[in-house]
Design an enzyme around this catalytic site. Structure first.
Site, PDB file in Angstrom:
ATOM      1  N   GLU A 273      38.123  -1.019  -7.552  1.00  0.00           N
ATOM      2  CA  GLU A 273      37.819   0.200  -6.816  1.00  0.00           C
ATOM      3  C   GLU A 273      38.943   0.368  -5.800  1.00  0.00           C
ATOM      4  O   GLU A 273      38.887  -0.171  -4.703  1.00  0.00           O
ATOM      5  CB  GLU A 273      36.464   0.106  -6.103  1.00  0.00           C
ATOM      6  CG  GLU A 273      36.077   1.418  -5.448  1.00  0.00           C
ATOM      7  CD  GLU A 273      35.326   1.252  -4.126  1.00  0.00           C
ATOM      8  OE1 GLU A 273      34.774   2.245  -3.646  1.00  0.00           O
ATOM      9  OE2 GLU A 273      35.326   0.141  -3.567  1.00  0.00           O
TER      10      GLU A 273
ATOM     11  N   ASP B 273      35.147  -4.554  -5.166  1.00  0.00           N
ATOM     12  CA  ASP B 273      34.915  -3.522  -4.163  1.00  0.00           C
ATOM     13  C   ASP B 273      36.007  -3.502  -3.111  1.00  0.00           C
ATOM     14  O   ASP B 273      36.562  -4.551  -2.742  1.00  0.00           O
ATOM     15  CB  ASP B 273      33.555  -3.778  -3.491  1.00  0.00           C
ATOM     16  CG  ASP B 273      33.184  -2.710  -2.492  1.00  0.00           C
ATOM     17  OD1 ASP B 273      32.985  -1.558  -2.908  1.00  0.00           O
ATOM     18  OD2 ASP B 273      33.094  -3.023  -1.289  1.00  0.00           O
TER      19      ASP B 273
END
Length: 999
Positions: free
Chosen positions: A721, A668
């Protein structure tokens, strides 16, 4: 010259010639007065005699130190040499002699005691004058010969040291035996018998238990209550024995069998106090002792073994070793000590009495460290790839004893104690030891096992205290509770077949469609094991190859969806135990479904019981506040440049893949890690060493993490990401790109640009889409710059962004048709697919972690149920055809796998392209994003395909469409079109995508 204090701390400091405060008797004062009147040489000779008469015989007898009178004559010469050594023995004698001695014995003892009582007394100096030069004090001489705690001063010559040591070894006196064993050892047999009758201690061969003897004041007036000599005991059938003098340091225990409770020979005994000294006592009470094991436990000392225990609130502590039972002296404030006349440390246990209960247990401070030098070296280097096996709480068997090993990294702490349910959350008595310069604190606690709650009580550099959860806890309490839980896994995996085949092909060359879910809200209220009964079947029925779990690691605030992690090594306890989570992963694997997990190494929350300023200073976060504070989320960023912090994160990535068989990590917020100026204004960030904005530490960390995971766990995939155009996210770490950096080493990257552009296009009214046609085609400009995943994730269906179906313009029919056409385009586009839960059946509401997907939309009793079920049926068929068609996934990252047919039909809102497998077998994908049917729409095609037939049509009636289809095979016509030698004519349904493949 100030002599060094005794090791026991029982004597106050004093200078040579300065009297130590005592309460001398009248006889002592008289004896001292006599001694000051005689010449120095006479005083030296008169220091040892036990009687006033027969000076020569008495001097010989008392100097030789043997209980048999016949040896006196042979050692007269030694008597004069060693007479000055008697003070230390005399001191011990004074400490052990009972108050019931006869006047005759007192008189004899006092004469010796006056000289022996302290090395600082004037008479001792006079006696020393007859044996040494004026510059040598008898205090130093006696210390060299008799007491390791009172070391010889630097003024002594080597010859003096050698002579003193030799005399100490060769002429151990009977008075010394008296000092240690409380048994008479006077020069004559008659006197010895009289003393034995008068002493309080009795040594009977038939006695099987320790006979405690309370401390009594002696004629010397010194018997501190804390001295263990007041509690010495006898062992059954092991009465005190005398042994020949040996040339060895006084008090050194001879070798013996392990755990044997063997008495020390009398001639080797020297009285010392085993009580914890004031400095150590204060540090232990304050919880700031770095080496409690060096003080507490059992330790060889001159005269035997000193036992020390720190048991707050205990009434008594007894040492038990075989038939030996010795109650330690209560020194106050939870400290207990005793000196036992043993040769070496035996195997022993402690019997601890509290109010209302008695506990028999092992002594936590008798164990060697559970961590070795290699572990500490690797931790310091930041290379311990199995860090979770070294730090944290681990039930184990150590040196044959079951218990739990606690270890935590806190280099700035002044002290660390472990506290939990096993000590009623009072860690006073469980002080951890510091293992060198590693910053690691460790303690093995016997009889502590699984299920116990615990935390670490850390004393900060400023002296304040903080209670912290274990950063490497592998299990936690259910939030909002914050304690760590001792755990170990007993799970037996059943996914060996899955693990064996998952490494068969890299993820970017295999079918890869992902169903993203938030476990706590997918079916609210279900545990991991209950989810294991429903989730695998549901996902398998829809045809997805993988599930992606939003963060599973423990987090205090459910509204963060798991993206503000406090327990990086613990699956959230909201849904069950770590083994329950293993069961869920195992169930998915046995159903043929891979498991990906969101992983959050970018930042952590500021909770004062977690990682923030863990040991009182910035530790896991960067020491520069500008670097530490994350501007968007109010959290703290990790210090990726610190070895131990980088190790904490790299090992964490390996941990999830190895311990829980996770098949991939979606990392993330990578962009926030890569740029120093991420969400920061000018002046709020500092450039790197090259003057750039790249976070070089984060780059190095990501490269190391990827390289380590791929090396250790074949078949896994890491996914970034990353929302910028950073060069080489999915390039190998050793291949440098135009920017000069090696690749970050990820396997896949979320294509955030495609997601944003395509959703923006679909949100426009069809009549306006021709002005935004490039938003659907631009992705092919960079489609092969990285290995991409096309994500329709949770981020796109929350916080006012609306659900996927609600983004579509038009009425309900057009919205559903728009979703179906978009999904068909997405599955055909180069790249892997990801779809968030609830979007597979066109849920109209935004997702909420509080109640999850609107499953009631699929209830047959609901009127619009066919509309939602139709979209879900389409998703199932998309996955089925996709997995069976290599052209749609085999060359996702190779330009040879894609060819445009028409990409500029903006006025028609039409896109058409070919996907090819390595053998050149094509699939034709055509999307019509206009709400009108286009009859006989001509498209150029290769001339080597004799006919085409529909493989999938999103407008089919079973999906809720208008059922405009091409039921028969479509044959090419020899008319060139779109630069192709042949062409076909199709009927394009409204707001639909059609897949055709060779018939």
């Amino acid at each position: 010259m100030t002599p060094r204090p005794e090791s026991s701390g029982s004597r106050p400091k004093g200078t040579a010639g300065e009297k130590i405060p005592e309460q001398p008797t009248a006889a002592q004062q008289k004896s001292a007065a006599k001694k000051t009147a005689v010449p120095k040489q006479a005083a030296a000779k008169k220091a040892a005699p036990a009687k006033a008469t027969a000076k020569k015989a008495a001097a010989a007898k008392t100097t030789v130190g043997k209980t048999v009178a016949k040896k006196a004559a042979t050692r007269k010469a030694a008597a004069e040499k060693t007479a000055v050594e008697q003070p230390a023995a005399g001191t011990a004698t004074a400490k052990k002699t009972t108050a019931k001695k006869t006047a005759a014995k007192k008189s004899a003892a006092k004469k010796a005691t006056t000289v022996k009582a302290t090395a600082a007394k004037t008479t001792a100096v006079k006696a020393a004058a007859s044996k040494s030069t004026a510059t040598e004090t008898v205090a130093g001489k006696a210390a060299a010969a008799k007491s390791p705690a009172a070391k010889t001063t630097a003024k002594k010559t080597p010859a003096k040291k050698a002579g003193t040591a030799e005399r100490a070894a060769a002429t151990t006196t009977a008075a010394e035996a008296v000092a240690k064993k409380a048994t008479p050892a006077k020069a004559t047999a008659k006197k010895a018998a009289a003393k034995k009758a008068a002493t309080a201690r009795k040594t009977a061969p038939a006695t099987s238990t320790v006979a405690k003897r309370p401390a009594k004041k002696t004629t010397a007036g010194r018997a501190p209550a804390g001295e263990a000599v007041a509690k010495k005991s006898a062992v059954k059938n092991a009465p005190a024995r005398k042994a020949p003098a040996r040339k060895a340091p006084a008090g050194q225990a001879p070798a013996g069998g392990a755990g044997s409770a063997q008495l020390v020979p009398p001639e080797m005994e020297v009285a010392v106090s085993p009580a914890v000294d004031a400095v150590d006592r204060e540090r232990l009470l304050a919880g700031t002792h770095h080496a409690p094991h060096s003080v507490l436990g059992a330790h060889p000392v001159p005269g035997g073994i000193a036992f020390r225990a720190f048991r707050p609130y205990a009434l008594s502590v007894t040492v038990v070793s075989g038939e030996l039972r010795a109650e330690l002296h209560n020194d106050g404030e939870g400290f207990f000590s005793g000196l036992l006349p043993l040769r070496e440390v035996p195997a022993y246990r402690l019997v601890v009495e509290y109010e209302g209960t008695v506990l028999e247990t092992e002594d936590a401070y008798r164990f060697l460290p559970t961590l070795g030098d290699l572990d500490l070296h690797l931790i310091g280097e930041g290379r311990h790839e199995e860090l979770w096996t070294a730090l944290g709480a681990h039930p184990m068997t150590h040196e044959g004893v079951t218990g739990t090993r606690f270890a935590v990294w806190a280099p700035n702490a002044r002290g660390v104690r472990v506290t939990g349910t096993f000590n009623f959350w009072d860690g006073t008595g469980h002080v951890m030891r510091s293992l060198g310069s590693s910053g690691v604190w460790e303690l093995f606690l016997p009889d502590v096992g699984e299920g116990e709650l615990y935390k670490f009580e850390i004393t900060r550099p400023d002296g304040s205290k903080t209670l912290r959860a274990d950063p490497l806890a592998r299990r936690t309490e259910v939030p909002p509770a914050t304690s760590s839980v001792i755990t170990s896994s007993e799970y037996e995996w059943g996914d060996a077949e899955w693990l064996a085949r998952r490494a068969g092909a890299p993820a970017h060359e295999a079918p890869f469609s992902v169903y993203e879910i938030h476990l706590p809200s997918w079916r609210p209220g279900l545990t991991y094991r209950q989810l294991a009964e429903q989730l695998p079947g549901y996902v398998k029925n829809l045809g997805f190859t993988h599930v992606e779990l939003m963060p599973v690691a423990e987090h205090p605030f459910g509204g963060s969806w798991g993206y503000q992690v406090t327990g990086f090594y613990a699956p959230t306890a909201r849904l069950g135990t770590p083994d329950d989570f293993r069961y869920l992963v195992d169930s998915l694997h046995r159903a043929g479904i891979g498991v990906l997990m969101d992983w959050v190494p970018a930042h952590f929350p500021r909770d004062d019981w977690a990682l923030a300023e863990f040991d009182g200073k910035p530790l896991y976060e960067h020491e520069d506040p500008l670097r530490a504070a994350h501007p968007d989320w109010g959290t703290l960023e990790f210090d990726f440049g610190r070895n131990e912090v980088r190790n904490f994160l790299v090992a964490n990535a390996v941990y999830w893949c190895e311990e829980f068989h996770i098949d991939g990590l979606r990392v993330d917020a990578v962009a926030s890690m890569l740029y120093l100026d991420y969400s920061r204004e000018p002046g709020q960030w500092t450039p790197n060493e090259h003057g750039g904005r790249e976070n070089l530490d984060a780059v190095a960390f990501l490269q190391e993490m990827n390289a380590t995971v791929y090396r250790r766990v074949p078949g896994v995939v890491t996914i970034a990401e990353e929302s910028t155009a950073w060069d080489g996210v999915t390039r190998a770490t050793h291949h440098k790109g135009p920017s000069g950096f090696g690749g970050l080493g990820f396997g896949l990257k979320w294509n955030m640009g495609w997601m944003h552009d395509s959703l923006q296009y679909m949100s426009h009214e069809p009549v306006h889409r021709k002005y935004h046609h490039g938003e659907m085609t631009f992705s092919m400009v960079y489609a092969y710059s990285e290995n991409y995943v096309l994500p329709i994730s949770h981020d796109e269906v929350v916080h006012g962004k609306r659900s996927l179906v609600s983004k579509m313009p038009g009425d309900w029919w057009q919205q559903r048709a728009g979703v179906r056409s978009y999904l068909g385009f997405m599955w055909a586009h180069p790249g892997k697919q990801l779809l968030f839960m609830g979007q597979e059946f066109a849920q109209g509401a935004e997702w909420s972690e509080a109640h999850g997907p609107d499953w009631w939309l699929l209830d047959p009793g609901y009127g619009a149920e066919p509309d939602h079920r139709g979209v879900r049926d389409l998703v199932r068929d998309l996955n089925t055809v996709y997995r069976a068609t290599p052209a749609l996934w085999r060359l996702d990252t190779d330009p040879a796998g894609f060819e445009w047919i028409v990409g500029d039909a903006a006025d028609d809102n039409v896109l058409a392209f070919l996907r090819l497998d390595p053998e050149g077998v094509p699939v034709l994908a055509v999307s019509n994003f206009a709400p009108v049917t286009r009859q006989d729409y001509r498209l150029g095609v290769p001339d080597d395909v004799p006919a085409w037939h529909e493989a999938l049509n999103t407008d089919a009636a079973r999906y809720g469409g208008s059922d405009v289809i091409n039921p028969d095979p479509v044959k090419p016509e020899p008319q060139s079109w779109h630069g192709r030698p042949a062409s076909i004519r199709l009927t394009l349904p409204p707001l639909a995508t059609v897949w055709l493949r060779p018939a």
